[in-house]
Design a protein around this motif. Structure first.
Motif: not given
Length: 1945
Positions: A847-848, A876, A1816, A1820
């Motif tokens: 997510l980061r 993602v 997050e 994102s």
């Protein structure tokens, strides 16, 4: 503790004893058959003889002895129907009966099927037959059947209800069920043995692949010296002892060699078939046994199968073999070439009896010929069975179907003694997936087990080593991968594979060895104490899922045979205790013991594990360890778990941990936490049964147990909650002192494998964290993992566990010392050196946006990990190929014994689920992939809320914009019930919709009695109430069309009229009104079209045609039969025919109609025969007549009833429209003299039947361009009246029918008529149209046409009055829509007065219509265009008739008539062109002309004549109702009603028929149907709307009345009805309908309010259900119209789903009442004052309504009343208004997480992890950007809620770190922390801020940084967020910088 294990390992306890009696035995006692037999035995023979004439019975009864009737056998198997309930099936055979019953442990048995046959049953078995499908992609259907073998035949009964009888051509010893079908073993007949040596041995093994297939011999492929040889199985010494379906193998025993052989059974390859059939060249080869010579050439000729159901020829051949003395085996297939194709057909259709040919029986039993040199038999005898003149045919032999191939043979060295045939053979597998074929040789008391495995390249089986176990009996236990062996000593032993597990202790049965050991205790006392073990009730029926096991070959040394002498021989208690004699009927893990007393016991062998957690751990252990080690572990665990009186459910885990750690070498007594793990360990097996009875009263030990429990520690750690007065139970103080003494035993079994086991259990732990339901298991597992990590000194893992469960882990103080030498003994896998895998951390990195290493997973064990990791990778990270080609980037698959480098990918390609069709967006791909992986909404609910958020987001996106062609599962996952329901095929009629919605629609005046009989009660009032909601037009139509009530005859009695005259006047008036009543049914049939689903047990209700009247004021009856006036004869015959059609047309095409029901409706009385004739025609029109048996059709036609023949011929033809069906063609040809050969006898066929048959030919051959029929029909248009005047009456209708039929055969072909140029079709038709010299007839019928008629003088010219209409319409249909101008110009109206005088005005209408249909694209809906068809001369003269005197040579009347008819023709053309389109221009144009004609009718100065005007008006009215068909337009209804009331003057039967047809078309099918403009439809409408209507009810001169009903063929359903998926009621919904671009208009989108009639589908591009009230739905027609067509054909039901907060249009037309209307912005105060009562208007979801009820109302004693209630109300309001109620639990979980964090009483960091993932996801960048681009909206959690929660969490942690920075420092320095709450908060802080593990911080030397930039650089490599760094920097930098920066906090 170890000595206890050893003691217990000797025995396990069996549970759930039940005495066993086969259920069938009881059932047979009550079976009437048994009673009959006993009764008959009591009767004297003479009575019996006379009583039922069964001559053969007497003899047979005397033979039946009592013992014989006692013969019984049964078999059990596992239930196969549905997986969720496990049950057993029993097949019981006794005498002539077979009983198939079902039952389970917790449900009584019941009879599923019982069969009784004629002769004693020899054998009954279950068998699967595969029916191959004709389509390529279709999977073969497997028929599950039960086969009952009698001496002469096999009865096969399938579960789908088909029954077959297959005769047996020879005596059969046994039948075997195989994967392909039945295998038959032929009985050895002694006489065969005396054959001369030159004769061939006969095959002994045959196969039958389907009950309708022939019995074919089996070939065998055995290993020869040089090459494998192929021959028939003809070895009499070979006996089958076993067959198996999966793998497909069989075992045989050779009685001479005394060896067993295993064969693979498979289908024969084509090469093998040809090899076998090749015959030897020289006769000498016959003697060699190897030669596969002409065996087949002789006695295996083909069996002919008679495929008729219940064939009368049912195999007489079996009983009279002496009939044909010569050439017995030579009957061949010569006489019936197509039989095999029929066989293939009949297999798919009716069950039948397959009978062999008359010589079939002998040809299997003897063989008389000598092989000829060519190897084919020559017909030797002169009186052969074949036709003498036939040439000598080559015989076609039977081809073999199956082949057996040798796989393994027992080495003959083992035993050469006779009689060592295996009595029992089975396949078993052990706990490590090795498979064994075991066979029991009873004479040697041996069980021989051969291990086998599948080879990789070919799908062959390789048989490996064999093992011998001493045994009296054995059965497999599939459920637990073991087998139960009865040893010679009488004791029961459980084996898994060939590994001995333990003895089995059956309570109540004395185990011999057990008693010998305890000789000291007297036996009788011991037995009294026996009771069932405590765990008996706990056993589940689930089984260990054995998947994903690698299988290296494991050699097991042969066990010595145990010849234990039985101790019972000298025992004094021999009679006291029953002994087990045999074992039988093993199903799953249940088995029956047969005792020496003759009774039977059914016992259950316990499972390997009941708790899911233990089961998964065992699978992981088995996956990673070498097989032999894994086997030892599993056996050891099984013994300790299942010892008599073993642990109960909740203690299973504790026992498992102890057992596992003991095997690893731990001393669990010394480790405090394992010492406190409590489980019941019985000290020795002798005490076990006593202990098994749980104590009723509690004891002090129970209290002690509770205080030692894991839960108590948890509770006592919370000071706030701790119970006062209990001292905290902590580990005993002395632990630290002898810590050094705790070591591991390095000789333990699992000691070397500790690191590997640790790693797989860790991966399992990570997988458990991803499932909310399994998380408690993770909690249990973490203790074990923590201990192992400590001892292996894996700090990263310890840190990880500590962060997950800070307070729990802190209690583990001890470590066991493993010294260096011991460490080296362990196998350290590569993967332990990397970073500790943490699945939440991995997802968080995704997510980061950081790079992620592949995540390790165990295939088939950690499936949840795989699913979620790949979902994140796809959605993602945005990698579309994550699920197909790039799997290895994100997952690394662990394989057993893997020692390679970790970075390699071990993922084979085929493991990935292939995504469906490439969809544009990732969300769609993700959802489709998840569905294909079997992921459902239930699974989603178990995913932790933070992890699930991106998946929920993808689902939400798909829910907004679904595709209409997704499967049901996908729609269920995205929560669109409307689409799920749509994917289910359901029609509105199947669920009779509840009427009551529309009270206004209920008829205002009629009573119930009248209701029933008018025949219009079955229309769907719900839908009609929505379409016409404003008025009662439907009631009005019903009033106009009902014909079942007397009419009102209103005649004023003038004073000068006598009574008698008055009565006559009334009756004359009634006669006039009856003309109208009789015409009504034609319209009623169209109005009620396809609206009824008949009940198969009741006849179709037909409303009666009521021709009486009532005269006011006294309501006296008026009747036509009084004799006062003349009533035409047969007046009602055609009207009652129409009435029958109207009733039959109600039946919907989708209903279930059978041949029997059609015949059942046949009326008893002859006067209703006409109605039934109409009913038959109607059934043809709706397609049901194809089900009527040919026999019945023949039956009806031979009666010679004219009407029935007409109805039947037209009906059958309409049902077979355009199919060129041969049988129907023959049927029709008999009725058409022209189609019969010239020499045939002339049949007297009524004229109207001929007409019907001719039209029938047109229908059956529609659009085919069939040359012969076209030629005949062309000639028939001009058929002369014939010399005997046989064709003189009603010639016009015959000629017209021939023209229509010709047009239909060549429909739309235009000039492309292939092969018909020599016929000159258009020229000939033109001549018929305008007249001229008749041509001489070529062809077969010229004789008939030669001589002129004796009465009608026609001369040599064509009689145009007869032939013109047919020829005109034929031209119109052949050139339909071709825009062929040259043909069209032939049809122009003449433009000189001279020519106009030569043509009937009526024909001008036809010509105009025909010309316009040809020039289809030029038809334009305007009055100017219609008038442009009128020739110049007419237009000018009519316009100028007032001003100038008309010249003499102009006949004004002719001109006016011509003008009117041409206008009518033009209007009719507009009607055809725009049929069913409701085009407003067309309507306006036609309506204008209709009004003009109406005015002309009412004015007095009429030059045209009322008849002509009325005809034109009728045609224009029909044209309008065609355009507006199905729409129920009010203006047209008014016109129809006006004409309905006109019953005087020129109004005859025909005009009424036209007006009411118009009314019927206007409301076609109750508004569900409309007209199509396809070629077929136009042809049907031309037949039905021919513009010459009958003058009276018996008039068929110009046009056969029955053809009026063909209009039905033009109807098509185009009504789209939105149905609310929650209420299942029709509702309104807005649609956007987009038209494709055409030459007349650009692409346009129209907004319609459904239910609405759609335009023709080929004009449309897409249909969309519009918001805001309903969920959007798109139907894209550019991909094809099948989807929409299937919706429309199923009543047009389109399911829609109301969005939250919206009301349906019916309740809220303007949208002002919606709760979302007032507060448009979310910030308005209404959001906070949201009333829970209002929730029900938002959603129908019961859960949400209850939530509002219980959680959003303040109750009296709540602590934080207002805030909590306000918060929950706001959350609920947001979830519901944002349309994602499934987010409610997520919101609440986030709130709970933050609250517990603020109170600082978290004991695990799970919720913080989830909270962090939620944040997050929302931060994102990738996701946010993608979603904004796509839809311009944020993520699921939109409002202020999240920021508020985030700041609260931040604040709580920041406050804590400010006050307790020393705790963090202590952690960084690795010092111990003592305070409990600090530990928990520290873990939360580290998790929340993604701070890497301690080891990483130390290795990257963060503490050594001197300034913030350096810190930033180093930490960014570790992936520490800047946010976290700002909070850490004061601590890390304080060595270098003074404390100034502490202000940052």
């Amino acid at each position: 503790m170890s000595h206890v294990y050893e003691e217990r390992a000797k025995m396990i306890a069996a549970g759930e004893l039940q005495s066993f009696v086969p259920f069938g035995r009881e059932h047979c006692r009550n079976h009437p058959n048994a009673v009959n037999l006993q009764l008959r035995q009591l009767q004297p023979a003479s009575e019996l003889w006379s009583s039922d004439g069964a001559a053969g019975l007497v003899g047979s009864l005397q033979e039946v002895t009592l013992q014989e009737r006692q013969k019984e056998h049964w078999q059990l198997r596992k239930g196969t129907a549905h997986a969720e309930v496990e049950y057993e099936e029993e097949l019981y055979v006794a005498g002539n009966m077979v009983i198939w019953s079902r039952g389970s442990k917790n449900q009584a048995s019941y009879v599923y099927k019982a069969f009784t046959v004629d002769s004693p049953v020899q054998q009954a078995l279950w068998c699967h037959f595969t029916v191959p499908q004709s389509k390529k992609d279709a999977k073969d259907v497997v028929e599950q059947t039960v086969c009952i073998v009698q001496s002469t035949c096999v009865n096969v009964h399938s579960m789908s209800g088909k029954d077959f009888i297959s005769p047996l051509p020879f005596q059969v010893s046994t039948l075997w069920s195989t994967k392909f079908g039945l295998l038959l073993e032929r009985k050895n007949i002694p006489s065969d043995g005396h054959m001369s040596p030159s004769r061939e041995p006969l095959p002994t093994m045959f196969s039958m692949l389907h009950p309708l297939d022939e019995i074919a011999p089996v070939v065998c492929k055995s290993a020869g010296l040089f090459e494998p040889r192929l021959q028939y199985v003809s070895d009499r010494a070979m006996r089958v002892v076993f067959t198996c379906l999966e793998p497909s193998i069989m075992m045989t025993y050779d009685t001479q060699q005394c060896t067993h052989t295993v064969w693979a059974l498979r289908r024969v390859s084509p090469e093998e078939q040809t090899t076998v059939l090749k015959c030897p060249e020289q006769p000498g080869a016959v003697h060699t046994p190897v030669a596969a010579h002409s065996l087949l050439g002789s006695h295996l000729r083909n069996v002919t199968r008679l495929d008729l159901p219940a064939s009368p020829l049912h195999c007489h051949a079996l009983h009279n073999q002496s009939r044909i003395p010569t050439s017995p085996g030579l009957h061949s297939r010569v006489h019936s070439p197509s039989i095999s194709n029929m066989a293939a057909l009949s297999r798919a259709h009716s069950p039948g009896i397959a009978a062999p040919s008359f010589s079939g029986a002998q040809r299997f039993n003897m063989s008389f010929h000598t092989p000829s040199p060519r190897g084919h038999s020559i017909l030797a005898s002169p009186n052969s069975t074949l036709n003498e003149t036939a040439p000598m045919p080559e015989m076609e032999p039977i081809l073999p179907d199956l082949c057996i191939e040798q796989l393994w043979t027992e080495t003959s060295a083992t035993s050469r003694e006779k009689g060592c045939q295996a009595s029992k053979v089975f396949i078993t597998s052990d706990l490590c997936e090795n498979r064994y074929l075991c066979f029991l040789v009873e004479s040697h008391q041996q069980l021989r087990c051969i291990k086998f495995l599948e080879s990789n390249e070919t799908s062959q089986l390789i048989f490996a080593s064999g093992t011998v176990i001493g045994a009296k009996d054995a059965v497999p236990l599939e459920g637990i991968h073991g087998m139960l062996v009865l040893e010679a000593s009488g004791s029961l032993v459980l084996y898994t594979g060939v590994t001995r597990v333990s003895k089995v202790f059956v309570p109540g049965l004395l185990s011999p060895t057990f008693s010998v050991q305890n000789h000291k205790s007297p036996l009788n006392t011991l037995l009294e104490n026996v009771s069932t073990p405590a765990r008996a009730t706990v056993q589940h029926i689930s089984r260990l899922d054995e998947v994903g096991m690698p299988s290296p070959v494991l050699e097991v040394r042969s066990l010595m045979q145990h010849h234990e002498s039985s101790w019972l021989e000298d025992s004094p208690f021999q009679q006291a205790v029953p002994l087990v004699q045999t074992l039988r009927d093993a199903v799953g893990n249940r088995v029956t013991l047969e005792l020496s007393t003759g009774s039977m016991l059914r016992i259950t062998i316990p499972e390997v594990a009941t708790s899911e957690l233990v089961r998964r751990c065992l699978r992981a252990i088995r996956f990673i360890l070498p097989k032999d080690t894994a086997m030892k572990v599993l056996v050891k665990w099984y013994n300790s778990y299942n010892a008599p009186g073993g642990p109960s459910m909740h203690l299973e885990w504790n026992l498992f941990v102890t057992c596992l750690m003991t095997m690893m070498g731990y001393n669990t007594e010394r480790l405090t936490w394992t010492h406190n793990l409590h489980f019941e360990v019985p000290l020795s097996p002798v005490i076990a049964p006593k202990k098994a009875r749980p104590a009723e009263t509690g004891s002090d030990e129970d209290w002690g147990y509770l205080r030692c429990s894991d839960y108590h520690w948890q509770v006592s750690m919370r000071p706030a909650v701790a119970v006062q007065g209990l001292e905290v139970v902590s580990p005993p103080a002395g632990v630290e002192k002898h810590e050094s003494a705790l070591g591991l035993d390095s000789s333990a079994l699992l000691f070397p494998h500790i690191p590997v086991l640790f790693y797989v259990l860790h991966l399992l732990y990570e997988d458990l964290k991803l499932d909310e339901l399994q998380r408690s298991g993770a909690r249990g597992l973490v203790g074990l993992l923590q201990q192992l990590a400590k001892d292996l000194q894996l700090d990263e893992y310890i840190d990880l566990y500590w962060r997950d469960y800070p307070s729990f882990i802190k209690t583990f103080k001890e470590a066991c010392v493993i010294d260096q030498d011991q460490m080296e003994l362990m196998t350290w896998p590569v993967f332990l050196n990397g970073e500790a895998p943490c699945v939440f951390g991995w997802l968080s990195r995704c997510l980061r946006g950081q790079n992620v290493p592949p995540f390790p997973y165990l295939p088939d064990i950690c499936e949840r990990t795989k699913l979620l990791v790949l979902s994140y990778a796809m959605y993602v990270v945005g990698d579309e190929d994550a699920i197909s080609t790039n799997v290895s980037k994100y997952l690394s698959k662990l394989s057993a014994g893997q020692k390679k480098n970790f970075s390699e990918s071990f993922l084979s390609r085929q493991n990935c689920v292939k995504a469906g069709p490439s969809s544009s967006c990732l969300a769609e791909k993700l959802v489709l992939w998840l569905t294909s992986a079997g992921f459902t909404l239930k699974d989603l609910e178990t995913v932790p809320f933070g992890v699930a958020l991106p998946i929920r987001d993808a689902i939400y996106q798909c829910r907004e914009h679904p595709s209409s062609d997704w499967s049901e599962d996908v729609c269920a996952l995205i929560g669109r019930q409307d689409l799920t329901k749509q994917a289910h095929k359901v029609t509105l009629a199947n669920r009779k919709s509840t009427v009551g919605l529309n009270v206004m629609l209920e008829p205002p005046i009629t009573t119930e009695a009248d209701e029933e009989e008018d025949g219009m009660t079955d229309l769907d009032t719900d839908v009609m109430g929505l379409i016409w909601s404003q008025d009662l037009r439907v009631q009005e139509v019903r009033r106009l069309l009902q014909s079942s009530r007397p009419v009102r005859v209103n005649v004023t009695h003038l004073p000068e009229v006598s009574d008698h005259e008055y009565i006559e006047e009334k009756e004359n008036k009634l006669l006039q009104l009856c003309q109208r009543t009789m015409a009504l049914p034609v319209g009623r049939g169209l109005f009620t079209l396809f609206s009824y689903h008949p009940v198969p047990t009741e006849p179709l209700p037909v409303p009666k045609l009521n021709l009486t009247g009532r005269a006011p004021p006294r309501n006296t009856m008026v009747d036509l039969n009084s004799g006062n006036i003349d009533v035409p004869p047969n007046m009602t015959s055609w009207p009652s025919f129409h009435n029958g059609v109207a009733a039959g047309l109600k039946i919907a095409p989708a209903s279930q109609v059978e041949s029997a029901w059609i015949a059942y409706n046949k009326p008893k009385s002859a006067d209703l025969a006409n109605e039934y004739a109409g009913f038959l025609m109607a059934l043809g029109l709706n397609g049901h007549l194809t089900k009527l048996a040919t026999l019945n059709i023949h039956d009806y036609l031979t009666k010679g009833h004219e009407m029935t023949s007409i109805g039947l011929l037209l009906g059958v033809s309409a049902a077979k429209l355009g199919t060129m069906d041969m049988s129907i063609t023959r049927l029709l040809s008999i009725h058409i003299p022209a189609l019969l050969p010239p020499t045939s006898t002339e049949l007297d066929v009524p004229h109207s039947v001929q007409v019907a048959a001719v039209v029938g030919i047109g229908l059956v051959y529609q659009g085919t361009g069939h040359r012969h029929n076209a030629e005949v029909l062309l000639a028939e248009i001009g058929r002369p009246p014939g010399p005997e005047m046989e064709y003189c009456t009603d010639r016009e209708s015959y000629s017209l029918a021939a023209g229509l039929a010709l047009g239909m055969v060549c429909l739309g072909h235009g000039s492309n008529l292939i092969g018909m140029t020599d016929l000159n079709v258009p020229e000939q038709l033109y001549q018929y149209m305008v007249g001229g010299h008749r041509r001489t007839h070529a062809g077969i019928n010229r004789e008939k046409h030669k001589s002129p008629s004796y009465q009608i003088k026609e001369g040599d010219t064509i009689n145009v009055d007869v032939t013109c209409p047919g020829a005109t319409l034929a031209l119109a249909m052949i050139y339909l829509k071709t825009n062929n101008r040259s043909i069209a110009d032939w049809l122009k109206a003449p433009d000189t007065m001279f020519l106009l005088d030569f043509i009937k005005p009526e024909f001008l209408l036809l010509r105009t219509l025909a010309r316009c249909l040809i020039m289809w694209d030029e038809i334009f809906p305007s009055t100017e265009w219609v008038k442009s068809n009128v020739p110049q001369i007419i237009q000018e003269n009519i316009r100028n008739q007032e001003q100038t005197a008309v010249s003499e040579d102009l006949n004004l009347e002719t001109l006016v008539q011509a003008h009117d008819y041409i206008i009518a023709g033009g209007c009719l053309a507009v009607g055809f062109r725009f049929a069913g389109s409701a085009n407003s221009d067309a309507f306006e144009c036609l309506y204008t002309f209709a009004r003009n004609f109406m005015q002309c009718l009412t004015t007095s100065t009429v030059t045209t004549g009322p008849y002509n005007l009325q005809t034109c008006l009728s045609m224009v009215l029909l044209a309008i109702s065609m355009v507006m068909s199905g729409s129920g337009d009010l203006k047209v209804l008014q016109l129809c009603r006006y004409l309905h009331k006109r019953t005087f003057g020129e109004m005859n039967y025909g005009f009424h028929m036209a007006h009411h047809m118009a009314l019927g078309l206007l409301f076609l099918g109750g508004g569900r149907y409309t007209l199509s403009t396809s070629n077929t439809a136009i042809a049907a409408l031309l037949c039905a709307l021919y513009p010459h209507f009958p003058a009276h009810s018996t008039d068929n001169r110009y046009h056969l009345q029955a053809l009026r009903h063909l209009a039905v063929l033009a109807a098509e359903p185009r009504l789209l009805v939105p149905v609310d998926v929650d209420t299942i009621k029709p509702c309104y919904a807005l649609l956007d309908v987009t038209y494709k671009e055409t030459q007349w208009y650009d692409e346009t989108t129209v907004e319609l309010m459904a239910p609405t009639m759609l335009p023709e589908l080929h004009l449309l591009k897409q249909i969309k259900v519009k918001g805001p009230r309903y969920w959007e739905l798109n139907i894209d027609l550019s991909k094809g119209t099948q989807h929409l067509q299937s919706i429309l054909s199923r009543d047009g039901v389109l399911y829609v789903k109301l969005r939250a907060g919206q009301l349906p249009y019916k309740d809220d037309p303007h949208g002002w009442k919606s709760l979302l209307a007032p507060n448009l912005n979310n910030r308005s105060p209404e959001a906070h004052t949201f009333k829970p009562e209002a929730i029900s208007t938002f959603t129908s979801d019961a859960a949400l309504v209850s939530f509002a009820e219980y959680f959003c109302r303040a109750s009296e004693n709540m602590k934080h009343k207002p805030e909590t209630v306000a918060l929950l109300s706001a959350i609920l309001y947001e979830c519901v208004t944002q349309e994602n109620p499934e987010m409610l639990p997520t919101h609440i979980s986030i709130d709970q997480a933050v609250r517990t964090l603020e109170r600082a009483d978290l004991f695990e960091t799970f919720s913080i992890w989830q909270m962090k993932l939620v944040l997050e996801v929302c931060e994102s960048r990738v996701l946010q950007q993608r979603i904004r681009d796509a839809h311009g909206r944020g993520l699921l959690i939109t409002s202020e809620f999240l920021p508020v929660m985030k700041s609260a969490a931040d604040r709580a942690l920041d406050c804590w770190i400010c006050e307790n920075s020393q705790v963090l420092q202590a952690y960084l320095r690795g010092e111990p922390i003592n305070n409990e709450s600090d530990v928990n908060m520290l873990a939360c802080f580290l998790v929340y801020h993604s701070i890497p593990s301690l080891r990483n911080i130390v290795t990257s030397d963060l503490e050594g940084c001197s300034c913030f930039p350096e810190l930033l650089l180093k930490s960014s490599q570790l992936g520490v967020p800047v946010r976290a760094l700002l909070r850490l920097s004061p601590l890390l930098l304080q060595n270098h910088v003074s404390g100034v920066q502490t202000d940052l906090f």
